[in-house]
Design a protein around this motif. Structure first.
Motif, PDB file in Angstrom:
ATOM      1  N   ILE A  80       0.804  -1.199   0.020  1.00 47.88           N
ATOM      2  CA  ILE A  80      -0.047  -0.063   0.055  1.00 47.88           C
ATOM      3  C   ILE A  80       0.870   1.176  -0.001  1.00 47.88           C
ATOM      4  O   ILE A  80       1.601   1.464   0.934  1.00 47.88           O
ATOM      5  N   MET A  83      -2.909   6.023   1.232  1.00 44.09           N
ATOM      6  CA  MET A  83      -4.443   5.752   1.854  1.00 44.09           C
ATOM      7  C   MET A  83      -5.097   7.124   2.033  1.00 44.09           C
ATOM      8  O   MET A  83      -4.595   7.985   2.442  1.00 44.09           O
ATOM      9  N   CYS A 100      -2.095   1.310  -4.461  1.00 46.91           N
ATOM     10  CA  CYS A 100      -1.059   0.275  -4.266  1.00 46.91           C
ATOM     11  C   CYS A 100      -0.253  -0.241  -5.177  1.00 46.91           C
ATOM     12  O   CYS A 100      -0.642  -0.179  -6.326  1.00 46.91           O
ATOM     13  N   CYS A 110      -6.651  -0.172  -5.875  1.00 45.33           N
ATOM     14  CA  CYS A 110      -7.013  -1.171  -5.109  1.00 45.33           C
ATOM     15  C   CYS A 110      -8.635  -0.973  -4.978  1.00 45.33           C
ATOM     16  O   CYS A 110      -8.680   0.041  -4.304  1.00 45.33           O
TER      17      CYS A 110
END
Length: 115
Positions: A80, A83, A100, A110
Motif C-alpha cells: 500500500i 491511503m 497500491c 485497489c
C-alpha cells in the motif's frame, strides 16, 4: 593603635560559623516510631491473611476460539503506497480506494470487492 579592629569574641564566633547554625529540632519520640512500626506490621499481617493471588498452572496445548480459526488470505501480494483514510477518521461507506502496487502491475487502484 594597639587595639584590634574586631573584638576577640567576634573572631572566635566567625571561626566556628562554617559548622552551621544551632538546630533545636528534636527527634521523634521512640513510642511514635514504635507505633508506626507496629501499624505497618499489622497492615502486612492483614494483607497476608486476607489477600489472595491468582493461581498459576502450566498446561500443554494451545487455545482455540470456540467458533474456529478464520483463514484470511489476500488475493495478491502488494504494498500500500497511499491511503485516503487517516488514523482515527470515519471512512465513508465503500471507500475502497487506496493506491497500491502488486506483483501484476506497477501501480493500480485497489478496489473494494463486496463479499
Amino acid at each position: 593603635m594597639t587595639q584590634a579592629l574586631f573584638r576577640q569574641e567576634v573572631l572566635q564566633a566567625r571561626r566556628g560559623s562554617w559548622l552551621g547554625s544551632i538546630s533545636l529540632a528534636q527527634p521523634l519520640p521512640l513510642w511514635v516510631l514504635t507505633g508506626f512500626a507496629a501499624l505497618a506490621a499489622f497492615a502486612i499481617g492483614l494483607f497476608l491473611f486476607f489477600g489472595s493471588y491468582t493461581r498459576r498452572a502450566q498446561v500443554r496445548g494451545h487455545l482455540v476460539p470456540s467458533q474456529g480459526m478464520a483463514m484470511i488470505l489476500a488475493p495478491a501480494t502488494g504494498i500500500i503506497s497511499q491511503m485516503q483514510v487517516t488514523e482515527g477518521s470515519h471512512p465513508r461507506p465503500n471507500p475502497g480506494r487506496g493506491a497500491c502496487t502488486t506483483g501484476y502491475a506497477r501501480s493500480r487502484r485497489c478496489r473494494h470487492r463486496p463479499a
